[in-house]
Scaffold this active site. Sequence first.
Site, mmCIF file in Angstrom:
data_model
loop_
_atom_site.group_PDB
_atom_site.id
_atom_site.type_symbol
_atom_site.label_atom_id
_atom_site.label_comp_id
_atom_site.label_asym_id
_atom_site.label_seq_id
_atom_site.Cartn_x
_atom_site.Cartn_y
_atom_site.Cartn_z
ATOM 1 N N TYR A 161 4.462 64.212 -38.124
ATOM 2 C CA TYR A 161 3.018 64.364 -38.251
ATOM 3 C C TYR A 161 2.815 65.329 -39.410
ATOM 4 C CZ TYR A 161 1.571 62.191 -33.805
ATOM 5 O OH TYR A 161 1.289 61.319 -32.794
ATOM 6 N N ASP B 159 -0.973 56.334 -38.063
ATOM 7 C CA ASP B 159 -2.048 55.723 -37.271
ATOM 8 C C ASP B 159 -2.798 56.732 -36.416
ATOM 9 O OD1 ASP B 159 -0.248 56.319 -35.279
ATOM 10 O OD2 ASP B 159 0.226 54.248 -34.766
ATOM 11 N N HIS C 123 0.945 52.561 -31.778
ATOM 12 C CA HIS C 123 1.143 53.819 -31.059
ATOM 13 C C HIS C 123 1.137 53.588 -29.538
ATOM 14 C CE1 HIS C 123 0.799 58.187 -32.438
ATOM 15 N NE2 HIS C 123 0.969 58.337 -31.139
#
Length: 497
Positions: A238, A266, A357
């Site tokens: 991230y 995403d 995800h």
Amino acid sequence: MSEKLVSAEQVAKHNNAESCWVIVNGDIWDVTDFLPEHPGGSKIILKYAGKDATEEYEPIHPPGTLEDNLPKEKYIGKIDPATVKEVAVTETKQAVAQDPNALPPLDQCLNLYDFEVVAKKVLKPTAWAYYSSGADDEVTMRENSSAYGRIWFRPRILRDVSKVDFSTTLLGQKSSLPIYITATALGRLGHPDGEKNLTIAAGKEGVIQMIPTLASCSFEEIVGARVREDQVQFFQLYVNANRSITEKLVKKAEAAGVKGLFVTVDAPQLGRREKDMRMKFDDVGSRVQNDGKESVDRSQGAARAISSFIDPSLNWKDLEWLRKVTKMPIVLKGVQAWEDAVKAAELGLAGVVLSNHGGRQLDYARSGIEVLEEVVSALKQRGLFPNPKFEIFIDGGVRRASDVLKAVAMGATAVGIGRPFLYAYSAYGHAGVEHALQLLKAEMEMNMRLIGAPTLKDVVPEMVDTRALSAHINSVPHSHGEQVYERMATAIGPAKL
Ligand SMILES: Cc1cc2nc3c(=O)[nH]c(=O)nc-3n(C[C@H](O)[C@H](O)[C@H](O)COP(=O)(O)O)c2cc1C
């Protein structure tokens, strides 16, 4: 740090917003000044004011969080163990059932769905809600597995399948299966050893684990749990709004021998997982009316709180910077349209993960397997597929080796599996994950024989009928686990669960 012993009675006096002490792993901290800054809001801390917060704190904070975020002088000392009985302990239930007999024997889990049945019984409600939830109406989450039900096999016969080999490589790294353990955050919500369970099982079974940025074990603990010197791990990234933090993290991963960087693209904002949100409300005392003083939005629970650093401004240009920071192959995780996959290939990235995800982000995003069809077709038209330097991975809803084979036939190098491994170790520790991988291997062997493919190279597009794939009609009931085969509860008798 001073090793001063403090009595439980003394700690219990600091039980409010004016003076708030908490005990974590035997250490006492004064968190009064930190209350307004806590990303998860002050109420959750105040619930444990003057008490032992270890059980609530541990699963969602990597080791060192307190030390890194609080000035040294906020450390009060060690709890005096002789006085510890007087401390009100947390009311939270143990993550895993106290009585090991409450768990069915591991060999009664015959497929990946069985772990879900068991995990639902043994996980504490907050952990179950976090792991199992999807975004909004969970349509995409259900679609992820339903989509596989719209693909049928066209097996070939009279081929020598006496020996079957399903080993492969991912980004040039060996794997015993075209499957990897994908990144899932907050591993210690389900089991005290958290992500280390996955490391151990991955090493023993010869598959690759993707380490999450938001793991609840520290990066060092996860790397340290490798069972083989040559064990391969990937890292899920991230990207932090503070790029220097990300740069450090990436360099640390590379130095530790991580072989691939999967950048999650995403999640500029976390999806609304309502099952999780309701639980979190409960956990922070929803029965107590909000006094209106709390400015932090706690409505998205712990996950939202710990992910507030993720940079929503991340864009294609940042990839140039990332490529300068690392030599690791870079893969975009969360691609959902052929245009973006083509762009990634043209930029010379190492690959993409076609993923939504696990249905936790945009509801009504299509399944990875459906996107795979259009991506392969678009890449082929541009002469970009097949290309050994650009690999296509997919994840979401993969529960059977037949799902894996469908994806491989359609052009995927490998598939990621998330929740089933979380469920497996929540109930049985690393042995559960090993068993899950062994079940997948057994299914692989049988299915490859039955479709007439001795190696993965023989698993070709002609072996699947995908005509119904994009029809978006749920030809298979949405939960295979409940509808398709006899559920474990019935098989072993409800009393044991
Ligand atoms: C509990 C949970 C936590 C997750 N955490 C992350 C994460 O931190 N980063 C990320 O890129 N994906 C995360 N994912 C998504 C997974 O990597 C993967 O896309 C998804 O789980 C695949 O679907 P499956 O669970 O149906 O196999 C998470 C998924 C779950 C279920």
